[in-house]
Write a protein that holds these residues in place. Structure first.
Motif, mmCIF file in Angstrom:
data_model
loop_
_atom_site.group_PDB
_atom_site.id
_atom_site.type_symbol
_atom_site.label_atom_id
_atom_site.label_comp_id
_atom_site.label_asym_id
_atom_site.label_seq_id
_atom_site.Cartn_x
_atom_site.Cartn_y
_atom_site.Cartn_z
ATOM 1 N N ARG A 173 0.833 -1.204 0.000
ATOM 2 C CA ARG A 173 0.000 0.000 0.000
ATOM 3 C C ARG A 173 0.860 1.244 0.000
ATOM 4 O O ARG A 173 1.965 1.247 0.529
ATOM 5 C CB ARG A 173 -0.898 0.029 1.245
ATOM 6 N N TRP A 174 0.322 2.321 -0.584
ATOM 7 C CA TRP A 174 0.939 3.645 -0.539
ATOM 8 C C TRP A 174 0.101 4.479 0.416
ATOM 9 O O TRP A 174 -1.089 4.671 0.193
ATOM 10 C CB TRP A 174 0.976 4.265 -1.934
ATOM 11 N N LEU A 175 0.712 4.962 1.503
ATOM 12 C CA LEU A 175 -0.014 5.654 2.558
ATOM 13 C C LEU A 175 0.400 7.117 2.669
ATOM 14 O O LEU A 175 1.544 7.474 2.386
ATOM 15 C CB LEU A 175 0.240 4.964 3.901
ATOM 16 N N THR A 176 -0.552 7.932 3.125
ATOM 17 C CA THR A 176 -0.285 9.322 3.465
ATOM 18 C C THR A 176 -0.492 9.473 4.975
ATOM 19 O O THR A 176 -0.862 8.506 5.653
ATOM 20 C CB THR A 176 -1.223 10.279 2.706
ATOM 21 N N TYR A 177 -0.308 10.681 5.476
ATOM 22 C CA TYR A 177 -0.418 10.899 6.915
ATOM 23 C C TYR A 177 -1.799 10.539 7.454
ATOM 24 O O TYR A 177 -1.920 10.112 8.600
ATOM 25 C CB TYR A 177 -0.055 12.344 7.269
ATOM 26 N N ARG A 178 -2.823 10.669 6.647
ATOM 27 C CA ARG A 178 -4.178 10.348 7.133
ATOM 28 C C ARG A 178 -4.342 8.863 7.461
ATOM 29 O O ARG A 178 -5.281 8.478 8.147
ATOM 30 C CB ARG A 178 -5.250 10.800 6.148
ATOM 31 N N HIS A 179 -3.414 8.020 7.026
ATOM 32 C CA HIS A 179 -3.440 6.585 7.325
ATOM 33 C C HIS A 179 -2.682 6.246 8.611
ATOM 34 O O HIS A 179 -2.513 5.072 8.940
ATOM 35 C CB HIS A 179 -2.825 5.790 6.168
ATOM 36 N N ARG A 180 -2.236 7.251 9.330
ATOM 37 C CA ARG A 180 -1.377 7.033 10.503
ATOM 38 C C ARG A 180 -1.956 6.025 11.493
ATOM 39 O O ARG A 180 -1.231 5.210 12.062
ATOM 40 C CB ARG A 180 -1.125 8.371 11.204
ATOM 41 N N ALA A 181 -3.247 6.037 11.728
ATOM 42 C CA ALA A 181 -3.874 5.125 12.692
ATOM 43 C C ALA A 181 -3.833 3.669 12.238
ATOM 44 O O ALA A 181 -4.085 2.769 13.042
ATOM 45 C CB ALA A 181 -5.325 5.546 12.939
ATOM 46 N N GLU A 182 -3.492 3.425 10.986
ATOM 47 C CA GLU A 182 -3.484 2.061 10.437
ATOM 48 C C GLU A 182 -2.117 1.382 10.558
ATOM 49 O O GLU A 182 -1.952 0.246 10.118
ATOM 50 C CB GLU A 182 -3.899 2.090 8.960
ATOM 51 N N VAL A 183 -1.139 2.079 11.138
ATOM 52 C CA VAL A 183 0.214 1.525 11.230
ATOM 53 C C VAL A 183 0.606 1.310 12.694
ATOM 54 O O VAL A 183 -0.045 1.813 13.608
ATOM 55 C CB VAL A 183 1.244 2.418 10.501
ATOM 56 N N SER A 184 1.691 0.575 12.904
ATOM 57 C CA SER A 184 2.180 0.274 14.251
ATOM 58 C C SER A 184 2.675 1.537 14.952
ATOM 59 O O SER A 184 2.888 2.577 14.325
ATOM 60 C CB SER A 184 3.316 -0.740 14.153
ATOM 61 N N ALA A 185 2.901 1.421 16.257
ATOM 62 C CA ALA A 185 3.334 2.575 17.057
ATOM 63 C C ALA A 185 4.666 3.142 16.570
ATOM 64 O O ALA A 185 4.822 4.362 16.468
ATOM 65 C CB ALA A 185 3.431 2.186 18.533
ATOM 66 N N VAL A 186 5.627 2.279 16.258
ATOM 67 C CA VAL A 186 6.926 2.788 15.798
ATOM 68 C C VAL A 186 6.772 3.452 14.432
ATOM 69 O O VAL A 186 7.380 4.492 14.165
ATOM 70 C CB VAL A 186 8.017 1.687 15.805
ATOM 71 N N ASP A 187 5.931 2.891 13.568
ATOM 72 C CA ASP A 187 5.687 3.509 12.263
ATOM 73 C C ASP A 187 4.991 4.862 12.424
ATOM 74 O O ASP A 187 5.243 5.789 11.658
ATOM 75 C CB ASP A 187 4.860 2.585 11.369
ATOM 76 N N GLN A 188 4.138 5.004 13.435
ATOM 77 C CA GLN A 188 3.477 6.287 13.680
ATOM 78 C C GLN A 188 4.501 7.370 14.006
ATOM 79 O O GLN A 188 4.377 8.507 13.543
ATOM 80 C CB GLN A 188 2.452 6.161 14.808
ATOM 81 N N LEU A 189 5.522 7.007 14.778
ATOM 82 C CA LEU A 189 6.589 7.974 15.088
ATOM 83 C C LEU A 189 7.291 8.417 13.806
ATOM 84 O O LEU A 189 7.609 9.594 13.631
ATOM 85 C CB LEU A 189 7.613 7.360 16.044
#
Length: 133
Positions: free
Chosen positions: A104-120
């Motif tokens: 998948r290609w994600l933008t910042y609006r997808h932040r809740a869909e990733v792990s905690a370290v990926d959110q950082l």
């Protein structure tokens, strides 16, 4: 505390970042994986990306982005993941392989869909103007 040592590839395109979802997982993760005994960051990254996405990273273009640490998704509270991230160019066609079900290609609006370290890392990329809203 238990620490999971991971290496990941940050690949950006037009304000989006490449992410993957493994079979049976509810979160997306940056492509990469755990180091095997005696492997360097570069060796781990080249092997994992080939296994997961069927492409070859160009070792001459590897550029260290940073290292982040956060609670490991789906693990006990005392388990942390430390992820060293690198940029690199690649050759080949990106396609899911091994345990990867979806690319998948994600933008910042997808932040809740990733792990905690990926959110950082999402926050860091956005702060540098590299990740679109």
């Amino acid at each position: 505390m238990l620490l999971i040592d991971k290496i990941a590839w940050l690949h950006l395109r037009e304000g989006q970042v490449l992410s993957t979802r493994s079979r049976g997982n509810d979160r997306c993760y940056f492509p990469g994986g755990k180091r095997e005994a005696g492997e360097t960051d570069q060796q781990t990254l080249l092997r994992e990306i080939k296994e997961e996405l069927t492409v070859d990273l160009d070792p001459a273009t590897l550029e260290y982005a940073g290292t982040w640490e956060a609670p490991a998704h789906g693990h006990a509270p005392d388990v942390q993941v430390r992820m060293a991230c690198y940029y690199a160019r690649y050759a080949g066609a990106l396609q899911p392989a091994a345990e990867i079900e979806e690319v998948r290609w994600l933008t910042y609006r997808h932040r809740a869909e990733v792990s905690a370290v990926d959110q950082l890392i999402f926050d860091w990329l956005r702060g540098r103007g590299l990740l679109a809203e």
